[in-house]
Design an enzyme around this catalytic site. Structure first.
Site, PDB file in Angstrom:
ATOM      1  N   ARG A  93      -9.104  14.412   2.665  1.00  0.00           N
ATOM      2  CA  ARG A  93      -8.978  14.948   4.026  1.00  0.00           C
ATOM      3  C   ARG A  93      -7.540  14.795   4.468  1.00  0.00           C
ATOM      4  O   ARG A  93      -6.735  14.177   3.766  1.00  0.00           O
ATOM      5  CB  ARG A  93      -9.888  14.152   4.970  1.00  0.00           C
ATOM      6  CG  ARG A  93      -9.546  12.673   4.908  1.00  0.00           C
ATOM      7  CD  ARG A  93     -10.263  11.849   5.916  1.00  0.00           C
ATOM      8  NE  ARG A  93     -10.238  10.438   5.602  1.00  0.00           N
ATOM      9  CZ  ARG A  93      -9.279   9.577   5.913  1.00  0.00           C
ATOM     10  NH1 ARG A  93      -8.200  10.010   6.555  1.00  0.00           N
ATOM     11  NH2 ARG A  93      -9.349   8.310   5.583  1.00  0.00           N
TER      12      ARG A  93
ATOM     13  N   HIS B  11      -6.946  -5.035   7.012  1.00  0.00           N
ATOM     14  CA  HIS B  11      -6.887  -3.979   5.987  1.00  0.00           C
ATOM     15  C   HIS B  11      -6.815  -2.580   6.585  1.00  0.00           C
ATOM     16  O   HIS B  11      -7.147  -1.605   5.935  1.00  0.00           O
ATOM     17  CB  HIS B  11      -8.086  -4.053   5.028  1.00  0.00           C
ATOM     18  CG  HIS B  11      -8.202  -5.354   4.304  1.00  0.00           C
ATOM     19  ND1 HIS B  11      -7.197  -5.843   3.510  1.00  0.00           N
ATOM     20  CD2 HIS B  11      -9.203  -6.261   4.260  1.00  0.00           C
ATOM     21  CE1 HIS B  11      -7.582  -7.003   3.010  1.00  0.00           C
ATOM     22  NE2 HIS B  11      -8.781  -7.283   3.451  1.00  0.00           N
TER      23      HIS B  11
ATOM     24  N   HIS C  55       0.878  -1.174   0.000  1.00  0.00           N
ATOM     25  CA  HIS C  55       0.000   0.000   0.000  1.00  0.00           C
ATOM     26  C   HIS C  55       0.914   1.222   0.000  1.00  0.00           C
ATOM     27  O   HIS C  55       1.647   1.454   0.958  1.00  0.00           O
ATOM     28  CB  HIS C  55      -0.898  -0.005   1.250  1.00  0.00           C
ATOM     29  CG  HIS C  55      -1.722   1.242   1.372  1.00  0.00           C
ATOM     30  ND1 HIS C  55      -3.102   1.225   1.345  1.00  0.00           N
ATOM     31  CD2 HIS C  55      -1.377   2.545   1.491  1.00  0.00           C
ATOM     32  CE1 HIS C  55      -3.549   2.472   1.446  1.00  0.00           C
ATOM     33  NE2 HIS C  55      -2.516   3.285   1.550  1.00  0.00           N
TER      34      HIS C  55
ATOM     35  N   ARG D 100       0.977   3.453  15.233  1.00  0.00           N
ATOM     36  CA  ARG D 100      -0.310   3.864  15.806  1.00  0.00           C
ATOM     37  C   ARG D 100      -0.489   3.150  17.142  1.00  0.00           C
ATOM     38  O   ARG D 100      -0.470   1.908  17.198  1.00  0.00           O
ATOM     39  CB  ARG D 100      -1.461   3.486  14.886  1.00  0.00           C
ATOM     40  CG  ARG D 100      -1.402   4.182  13.557  1.00  0.00           C
ATOM     41  CD  ARG D 100      -2.690   3.950  12.794  1.00  0.00           C
ATOM     42  NE  ARG D 100      -2.586   4.502  11.453  1.00  0.00           N
ATOM     43  CZ  ARG D 100      -3.624   4.769  10.678  1.00  0.00           C
ATOM     44  NH1 ARG D 100      -4.846   4.534  11.101  1.00  0.00           N
ATOM     45  NH2 ARG D 100      -3.462   5.271   9.469  1.00  0.00           N
TER      46      ARG D 100
HETATM   47  P1  ADP Z   1     -10.572   1.460   2.747  1.00  0.00           P
HETATM   48  O1  ADP Z   1     -11.281   2.622   2.129  1.00  0.00           O
HETATM   49  O2  ADP Z   1     -11.489   0.574   3.532  1.00  0.00           O
HETATM   50  O3  ADP Z   1      -9.322   1.846   3.475  1.00  0.00           O
HETATM   51  P2  ADP Z   1      -8.966   0.637   0.436  1.00  0.00           P
HETATM   52  O4  ADP Z   1      -9.515   0.476  -0.933  1.00  0.00           O
HETATM   53  O5  ADP Z   1      -8.155   1.858   0.698  1.00  0.00           O
HETATM   54  O6  ADP Z   1     -10.154   0.541   1.510  1.00  0.00           O
HETATM   55  O7  ADP Z   1      -8.105  -0.630   0.804  1.00  0.00           O
HETATM   56  C1  ADP Z   1      -7.616  -0.896   2.090  1.00  0.00           C
HETATM   57  C2  ADP Z   1      -6.597  -2.010   2.029  1.00  0.00           C
HETATM   58  O8  ADP Z   1      -7.164  -3.185   1.462  1.00  0.00           O
HETATM   59  C3  ADP Z   1      -5.403  -1.706   1.151  1.00  0.00           C
HETATM   60  O9  ADP Z   1      -4.425  -0.962   1.834  1.00  0.00           O
HETATM   61  C4  ADP Z   1      -4.926  -3.108   0.798  1.00  0.00           C
HETATM   62  O10 ADP Z   1      -4.210  -3.667   1.874  1.00  0.00           O
HETATM   63  C5  ADP Z   1      -6.223  -3.865   0.645  1.00  0.00           C
HETATM   64  N1  ADP Z   1      -6.689  -3.880  -0.762  1.00  0.00           N
HETATM   65  C6  ADP Z   1      -7.610  -3.065  -1.330  1.00  0.00           C
HETATM   66  N2  ADP Z   1      -7.787  -3.359  -2.627  1.00  0.00           N
HETATM   67  C7  ADP Z   1      -6.939  -4.371  -2.913  1.00  0.00           C
HETATM   68  C8  ADP Z   1      -6.664  -5.155  -4.084  1.00  0.00           C
HETATM   69  N3  ADP Z   1      -7.298  -4.954  -5.239  1.00  0.00           N
HETATM   70  N4  ADP Z   1      -5.729  -6.132  -4.002  1.00  0.00           N
HETATM   71  C9  ADP Z   1      -5.093  -6.382  -2.831  1.00  0.00           C
HETATM   72  N5  ADP Z   1      -5.316  -5.703  -1.703  1.00  0.00           N
HETATM   73  C10 ADP Z   1      -6.231  -4.723  -1.725  1.00  0.00           C
END
Ligand code: ADP
Length: 483
Positions: free
Chosen positions: A302, A243, A216, A349
């Protein structure tokens, strides 16, 4: 190039938030010469952030719905108190386009981006379609909601397993389920819809390719109302549980010294921000595969929890920039090239949660003491008597360590964790200590699977010497009382 600090016109800024971010915003207001107006609720009459505010307003009520999420009550309070602008922090109303719009109507400045940017980026389907149309790489799969399980199966077979079922209105890592085959899609589809309806009031789902062993990586954006959009480099936030991020670092160890890749991902983020005429602090999140190809995930319109690590490596105060931008002032950033990064910063955190199960553990703080090495920042909301209720985010602080190189930042973080004592509240400090000592983390070779693959929670020493911690706390107390 000379930067001249101009005197800004005094404003009254109300902070519609609590906890560490409310203190952080209040400090920035003070520095700018604005009046920081804090809120307190029946839940938290002694909230730590009030200490940094110049004025306090009592918001009657205990639940979030009665207080920090009560749009009309907040507007009424703001008007009575002649508020010029509202900073929403993160969470609560920070990404609520309806709130920003109501403030516009009332002539109160929303310290955040324009309402249209919030609207289009607030939904994972709309933002994904917009990114794709702007030429930004998006995760293979749909950019439109897939209403039926049959539709989901069709897409999954087109893009190939594994796939992720993802709520378009999701956030905080919720409303997401990985599926390895048709049977799992059939089994999970309705469950994710139900979870999405109950958590976000919207059951629409996307189907996208699950990127394996991903990182990420996100880019910090700051923009003004004059069309200037800058990036402040990237952060890596791959250490996650459920996540949700728990440790972030800047710059990303996975990008490392690959400056061409760094430029490419940062410029992609700027391009996307420009597409929505972005005009505040924001973060463009990407998922990066093993082969370093990256895909847009979402844009958070934000300030983010992990913004301090970017501040530490660039020396720019992002909250101050946000306030200046909202009031139509100059960011005093002459050009993108002017923004430089030095060193390495890590954030842990600190959460009120069981360090092994990583589940929230509400409780009351009975003592708290710090003894940090040089180069450590602790943004927190701790005080003796703080009652962490299930209603509030379990994060009680953010420990940030900076070093000229990554190894030094890790060493400082390890020492800082050793010097942070929180009594009465179960917390994840023991987990962070194990991670700082871990060789996979030290090598910077981790992915979002780190917690499940390395399982640092299983290496926590449950024989912690509470005796010595209590002795230290007692000594600190004696000092405070002048004994
Ligand atoms: P949220 O809005 O709930 O934070 P995100 O779309 O930002 O959701 O995703 C949160 C986490 O989920 C990411 O940091 C990653 O670890 C995992 N994730 C999201 N989409 C994918 C994907 N297509 N493939 C693998 N991991 C994913």
């Amino acid at each position: 190039m000379t930067i001249r600090l101009h005197k800004t016109k005094h404003k009254r800024v109300m902070i519609v938030n609590r906890g560490e971010i409310a203190s952080r915003v209040a400090k920035a207001c003070r520095e700018l010469g604005h009046t920081a107006v804090g809120l307190w609720t029946d839940n938290e009459p002694n909230a730590a952030h009030l200490e940094y505010c110049d004025e306090w307003i009592h918001l009657e009520g205990k639940t979030n719905a009665e207080t920090y999420l009560n749009v009309e009550k907040l507007i009424q309070v703001a008007k009575v108190n002649e508020i010029d602008g509202i900073h929403p922090g993160y969470g609560f109303l920070s990404e609520n386009g309806g709130f920003a719009k109501r403030l516009d109507e009332e002539g109160i400045v929303f310290i955040g981006p324009n309402t249209e940017a919030i609207r289009v980026m607030g939904d994972k389907a709309t933002s994904k379609a917009l990114a794709r149309d702007a030429g930004v790489p998006v995760v293979p799969g749909t950019a439109e909601a897939v209403p039926t399980v049959e539709g989901a199966l069709k897409v999954a077979n087109e893009i190939g397993y594994p796939v992720l079922l993802k709520a378009v209105a999701g956030g905080g890592g919720r409303g997401m389920r990985a599926c390895e085959n048709d049977d799992e899609v059939k089994k999970q589809f309705e469950a994710v819809v139900r979870e999405a309806v109950s958590a976000f009031g919207n059951g629409d789902l996307l189907v996208e390719k699950l990127i394996v062993n991903p990182h990420h990586i996100e880019v910090q954006i700051m923009a003004d109302k004059k069309g200037n959009v800058f990036h402040f480099f990237e952060r890596e936030c791959s250490i996650q549980r459920r996540h949700q991020k728990i440790i972030e670092e800047a710059p990303s160890p996975f990008i490392g010294s690959d400056e061409e890749l760094r430029d490419r991902i940062c410029e992609t983020a700027v391009l996307l921000a420009k597409t929505v005429s972005y005009d505040s602090a924001g973060t463009v999140e990407f998922i990066m595969g093993e082969d370093k190809s990256f895909y847009f995930l979402e844009m958070n319109t934000r300030i983010q929890v992990e913004h301090p690590i970017t501040e530490e490596i660039t020396g720019v105060d992002l909250i101050i920039c946000m306030i200046q931008s909202a009031f139509g002032e100059d960011l005093q950033i002459p050009s993108q090239d002017w923004i430089k990064k030095t060193g390495h910063a890590i954030e842990c955190r600190i959460c009120a949660e069981d360090p092994i199960t990583m589940l929230p553990a509400p409780g009351t703080v009975t003592g708290f003491e710090t003894n940090f090495p040089q180069g450590v920042r602790f943004d927190h909301c701790l005080y003796r008597g703080l009652n962490v209720t299930p209603d509030f985010d379990p994060m009680v602080g953010k420990l940030v360590a900076k070093g000229l190189v990554r190894d030094v930042a890790i060493r400082k973080m390890r020492a800082a964790l050793e010097g942070l004592y929180i009594e009465g509240l179960k917390n994840n400090i023991p987990l962070h200590k194990v991670i700082m000592d871990d060789s996979t983390f030290a090598e910077g070779k981790y992915t979002t699977n780190y917690i499940s693959e390395v399982a640092p929670q299983n290496k926590i020493n449950t024989d912690i010497n509470f005796d010595s911690i209590y002795r230290k706390l007692a000594a600190a107390e004696a000092r405070n009382m002048g004994m």
